[in-house]
Design an enzyme around this catalytic site. Sequence first.
Site, short mmCIF file in Angstrom:
data_model
loop_
_atom_site.label_atom_id
_atom_site.label_comp_id
_atom_site.label_asym_id
_atom_site.label_seq_id
_atom_site.Cartn_x
_atom_site.Cartn_y
_atom_site.Cartn_z
N ASP A 97 0.86 -1.17 0.00
CA ASP A 97 0.00 0.00 0.00
C ASP A 97 0.91 1.23 0.00
O ASP A 97 1.76 1.37 0.87
CB ASP A 97 -0.89 0.00 1.25
CG ASP A 97 -2.28 0.52 0.97
OD1 ASP A 97 -2.37 1.61 0.39
OD2 ASP A 97 -3.27 -0.14 1.34
N ASP A 185 -2.99 4.78 -2.32
CA ASP A 185 -4.07 5.37 -1.54
C ASP A 185 -4.44 6.76 -2.08
O ASP A 185 -3.56 7.59 -2.31
CB ASP A 185 -3.59 5.47 -0.08
CG ASP A 185 -4.70 5.83 0.88
OD1 ASP A 185 -5.66 5.06 0.98
OD2 ASP A 185 -4.59 6.89 1.54
N GLU A 236 -6.35 4.17 -5.98
CA GLU A 236 -7.64 4.47 -5.37
C GLU A 236 -8.04 5.87 -5.82
O GLU A 236 -7.33 6.83 -5.56
CB GLU A 236 -7.54 4.39 -3.85
CG GLU A 236 -8.87 4.62 -3.16
CD GLU A 236 -8.73 4.80 -1.66
OE1 GLU A 236 -9.71 4.49 -0.95
OE2 GLU A 236 -7.68 5.27 -1.18
N HIS A 309 -11.09 -2.86 3.11
CA HIS A 309 -10.99 -2.46 4.53
C HIS A 309 -11.85 -1.25 4.85
O HIS A 309 -12.05 -0.95 6.03
CB HIS A 309 -9.53 -2.17 4.87
CG HIS A 309 -8.97 -1.02 4.10
ND1 HIS A 309 -8.70 -1.11 2.75
CD2 HIS A 309 -8.65 0.25 4.46
CE1 HIS A 309 -8.24 0.06 2.31
NE2 HIS A 309 -8.20 0.90 3.32
N ASP A 310 -12.35 -0.54 3.83
CA ASP A 310 -13.19 0.65 4.05
C ASP A 310 -14.67 0.38 3.82
O ASP A 310 -15.48 1.29 3.98
CB ASP A 310 -12.75 1.78 3.10
CG ASP A 310 -11.45 2.44 3.53
OD1 ASP A 310 -11.12 2.40 4.73
OD2 ASP A 310 -10.76 2.99 2.66
#
Length: 530
Positions: A97, A185, A236, A309-310
Amino acid sequence: MTEWWKKSTVYQIYPRSFMDSNGDGIGDIQGIIQKLDYLSELGVDILWLSPVYDSPNDDNGYDIRDYYKIMNEFGTMTDFDELLNQVHARGMKLVMDLVVNHTSDEHAWFSDHPDFYIWRDQPTNWRSFFGGLAWDFHEERNQYYLHLFSKKQPDLNWENPELRNAVYQMMRWWLDKGVDGFRMDVINMISKDPQMKDAPNGDGSSQFMNGPNVHTYLKEMNKQVLSQYDIVTVGESPGTTPKEARDYTAAQNQELNMIFTFEHMDLDQASGEKWDLKPLDLIDLKENLEKWQHGLHDEGWNSLYWNNHDQPRIVSRFGNDQQWRVESAKMLATCLHFMQGTPYIYQGEELGMTNVKFGSIAAYKDIETLNMYKEKQQAGVSHDDIMKKIYTKGRDNARTPMQWSDEENGGFSTGTPWIQVNPNYTEINALKYRDPNSIFQYYKKLIALRKNMDIITYGDFTLLHREDEELFAYRRSWQDETLTVYCNFSSKSKRITRLEGKKIIGNYPRHTDEDEWVLKPYEAMVYYQQ
């Protein structure tokens, strides 16, 4: 370089909640190593690790203090190197990440290189994603710094070439170590409009999402770093249209391989706010996914996901996590995995893990959830109404520990887990993964089919039964082959015309030669013709 990632399936690991090897209640790198054979058995090609860097954990590791160090709770760099070797030894790849829109305010850069950050004498009215204003006053500098997320996550100033070079140097360091790519991210937020003006309702997103220089920066990053390695990249990118996605992902533009879009994840909210709940309209979902399938078919590439995860657990969100949990989990997997793109599986999805309902707000850990609770309470919303929102959409739904067995704490830890385990671990766990009828084995088949059938990778997409409010059906065509996918998103039986060809997968047995078939509740089936 080959586009190997087009036939790959990615598995996302949230290390804090995956497997705890030392009993301190926190998942760690040695815990991941213990479970690599399980992941290899599933057949996934790429493991994506949520951040494992040194962090004060204001936002569970997305606030990085040192990009070159592993978080103490997760282990050491020696542990990481062992993980990388063990992943590669099993023929899988490891993606890190990359969080470079912001750092932690405890990063050395914040004090030593303040010009790496964004400062203003007068703040705008922009609101942070985590509630409150997106600016915080810094006494020493007598200025405000921008933080689109937590106030402990100051945004980096990508206009500064020294900052960009420091980021590229760090990326090369990890790639030289042998990692196989990056999930980036909120990468479409790195370029802010230099004007930075007040915005209606404090929503400054038009000035920082897909900003004026984002493509310039990504082309530079690709030229200086990404193009030098045989890797995969996914960005993302909230608030991105298919046209913008093509700009990011078309091969000739030399930026990224694919992005994460968010539109299909916003369809069960009534306004621009995720906590404003409404039921999913399946026609909206079909038309949205059709738009992305068509929009990136010839240029660019889709990522395919229901969970991360979100996001809350998909079987609780778009499926039925009670009476039809197993059937609807398999149906949702079928619907997604036969589309064009690279599929992402989030830990526990392959077991049909569900959302959780903790009795008290004190049991929740997520900063976004806790800030929202406080804001809504101050606005006069009742505790019960706020908890209903959290049970439906809270990020901690995805962050409860992985359910490995029916032992205490689901076999995740011998200590007290950092966040409570979902009480249904006694029923839903990985002990049953070898059962031929398990959700795990179904995912394993889907992954194998993608590797072996070029039509899944290259075929075009035609939506069927557009106006049906309960049936999601589509056809993939390539050369002289067709795949027809039928998914019943309801607990009702649905009558359909008999499909021609050979059934290659389905979540119910089917032995009938009638002209009409009845799809059972949450039934999925895929037929192949040549």
